[in-house]
Design an enzyme around this catalytic site. Structure first.
Site, mmCIF file in Angstrom:
data_model
loop_
_atom_site.group_PDB
_atom_site.id
_atom_site.type_symbol
_atom_site.label_atom_id
_atom_site.label_comp_id
_atom_site.label_asym_id
_atom_site.label_seq_id
_atom_site.Cartn_x
_atom_site.Cartn_y
_atom_site.Cartn_z
ATOM 1 N N LYS A 61 49.548 -12.295 -10.438
ATOM 2 C CA LYS A 61 48.444 -11.915 -9.543
ATOM 3 C C LYS A 61 48.747 -10.609 -8.830
ATOM 4 O O LYS A 61 47.876 -9.772 -8.629
ATOM 5 C CB LYS A 61 48.215 -13.046 -8.523
ATOM 6 N N ASN A 89 34.964 -23.926 0.496
ATOM 7 C CA ASN A 89 36.235 -24.542 0.106
ATOM 8 C C ASN A 89 36.998 -24.994 1.333
ATOM 9 O O ASN A 89 36.530 -24.847 2.466
ATOM 10 C CB ASN A 89 37.059 -23.579 -0.759
HETATM 11 O O1 C5P Z 1 42.354 -14.378 -7.558
HETATM 12 P P1 C5P Z 1 42.716 -15.199 -6.366
HETATM 13 O O2 C5P Z 1 41.502 -15.725 -5.623
HETATM 14 O O3 C5P Z 1 43.705 -16.274 -6.568
HETATM 15 O O4 C5P Z 1 43.441 -14.135 -5.405
HETATM 16 C C1 C5P Z 1 43.887 -14.438 -4.145
HETATM 17 C C2 C5P Z 1 43.990 -13.181 -3.311
HETATM 18 O O5 C5P Z 1 42.901 -12.313 -3.536
HETATM 19 C C3 C5P Z 1 43.919 -13.502 -1.837
HETATM 20 O O6 C5P Z 1 44.637 -12.504 -1.152
HETATM 21 C C4 C5P Z 1 42.432 -13.443 -1.569
HETATM 22 O O7 C5P Z 1 42.141 -13.190 -0.207
HETATM 23 C C5 C5P Z 1 42.018 -12.281 -2.433
HETATM 24 N N1 C5P Z 1 40.642 -12.375 -2.978
HETATM 25 C C6 C5P Z 1 39.686 -11.492 -2.552
HETATM 26 N N2 C5P Z 1 38.425 -11.528 -3.121
HETATM 27 C C7 C5P Z 1 38.127 -12.435 -4.068
HETATM 28 C C8 C5P Z 1 39.091 -13.359 -4.497
HETATM 29 C C9 C5P Z 1 40.353 -13.296 -3.924
HETATM 30 O O8 C5P Z 1 39.964 -10.658 -1.676
HETATM 31 N N3 C5P Z 1 36.906 -12.464 -4.583
#
Ligand code: C5P
Length: 409
Positions: free
Chosen positions: A347, A214
């Protein structure tokens, strides 16, 4: 880091050494960062770099003599040291360290160091010398002495030296010196803390030449790592594939996939007191990895691809590891495209973290600026649009205020 220097007045002292060539760039970077720089050079430094160059880069006439009659009171050592927010000697030669250790004052630069108001004007030394000179007991003894007397001695680099030898003693690079100097101007609000932070994207391989990733640049996470280091924390940075230099003094672990990132985080989390997840972790990865490149067969058929969900690193750490390791303060990030408060609040509860930092993803990916919305049990706080470095420093302060140990004081 840059706006730390805005409005600061620095005396940049050059003593004799080949590394004077790096001080030209250092001067330029400091001026670009908003500092005013007054250069003072020893006679030996003038053998390596002309005052003309340093005057052109600093925009100020260079001082080289304690008998400089341009000062109305004829006391440049007093006037220069009273005006300075800090004195940085770069390069600082073995001889100059010896002179400082003895409190010598028979030329302007050492005289000025001795005459500085010791409690008000930090003295920072960036040593530069041959590896044998660096390890010589006399040099090490003198370094201990000047540190005891209140100077901040920066480390040295390791590598090939102008003399053809290889080892310790190279002057740090200008960018590294800037990072260390920023630390001198930063309150040590995270002293004694160990920050573990994830940054950048992950890369989920499809086959040996393809993968899913990404647009995360890692800049926000790296800026936080830098700011936390400057605030006194020990910092471990788990980085996905990004082309960013490692902040000076930060331990970096490079990973590719989400699972590697989770492994790296779990191997380090036992030592951490703060965990910040800024990484843009891929939500899904290809269910199967093909050992060989998937070939186009000319039929026009596209390969079927199934996905599986990646582990949620933040939720795993916040909900199980944090409990296991006691006092671990977890901070999550949320990159949203709309309804920031609503999505980020949800979140925060879902991930189980005390502090969630929201930002508008498409507005900030790859950029040097951002704006943050902090959400915790007490409500929200906006950190308005600014450089990522400035926001990182503000966020570090906000986190320091929220740490259980700090709150209890
Ligand atoms: O669920 P989402 O990806 O939006 O969440 C964002 C937060 O969760 C960020 O702090 C990101 O670094 C963390 N994250 C993570 N592992 C994942 C997905 C997100 O640590 N698989």
């Amino acid at each position: 880091m840059n706006d730390v220097f805005a409005g600061k007045h620095l005396v940049l002292g050059l003593s004799g050494g080949v590394a004077c060539y790096k001080s030209a760039m250092l001067c330029r970077l400091l001026v670009q960062a908003g500092a005013t720089v007054q250069v003072v050079m020893t006679e030996a430094a003038e053998q390596f770099m002309t005052p003309v160059t340093m005057q052109a880069l600093s925009g100020r006439a260079v001082y080289t003599s304690q008998w400089d009659a341009r000062e109305p009171n004829n006391m440049p050592h007093i006037n220069l040291s009273r005006e300075a927010d800090a004195i940085l000697i770069a390069p600082c030669s073995a001889d100059f360290i010896a002179r400082l250790a003895q409190g010598r004052s028979d030329e302007l630069l050492s005289l000025m160091c001795l005459a500085r108001p010791i409690d008000k004007v930090p003295l920072v030394l960036a040593p530069a010398m041959n590896r044998e000179m660096w390890t010589h007991p006399a040099t090490q003894r003198n370094l201990s002495r000047v540190q005891y007397d209140g100077a901040t001695v920066l480390g040295v680099g390791n590598g090939s030296q102008a003399c053809g030898e290889t080892g310790d003693g190279r002057m740090l690079e200008p960018e590294e010196i800037m990072e260390e100097l920023a630390g001198v101007f930063t309150a040590k609000t995270l002293q004694g803390q160990h920050l573990l932070i994830t940054a950048g994207p992950t890369f989920e391989a499809i086959d040996p030449v393809r993968g899913i990733t990404n647009l995360s640049s890692g800049k926000m996470g790296f800026a936080i790592a830098r700011a936390a280091k400057a605030a006194g924390a020990e910092v471990t940075l788990v980085a996905g594939p990004v082309h960013l230099p490692t902040p000076h003094g930060v331990t970096r672990i490079n990973v590719q996939s989400a699972r590697q990132m989770l492994d790296a985080v779990q191997s380090q989390v036992g030592n951490a007191s703060i965990f910040i997840a800024t990484a843009a972790v891929a939500d899904w990865r290809p269910a199967e990895f093909s050992d060989q490149k998937i070939k186009k067969d000319g039929s026009g058929d596209v390969p079927a691809m199934a996905f599986v969900e990646n582990p949620d690193i933040l939720a795993t750490v916040a909900q199980s590891d944090a409990a296991k390791y006691g006092n671990l303060y977890c901070v999550g990030f949320a990159a949203e495209s709309h309804d920031l408060l609503k999505h980020a609040s949800a979140k925060r509860l879902r991930k189980g973290v005390p502090l969630l930092v929201g930002n508008i993803g498409p507005a900030t990916f790859g950029k040097d600026e951002n704006a943050l919305l902090l959400i915790d049990d007490n409500g929200t706080k906006e950190l308005p649009h600014a450089s990522k470095d400035a926001l990182a420093r503000q966020l570090v302060e906000e986190i320091a205020q929220r740490l259980p140990t700090v709150q209890g004081v």
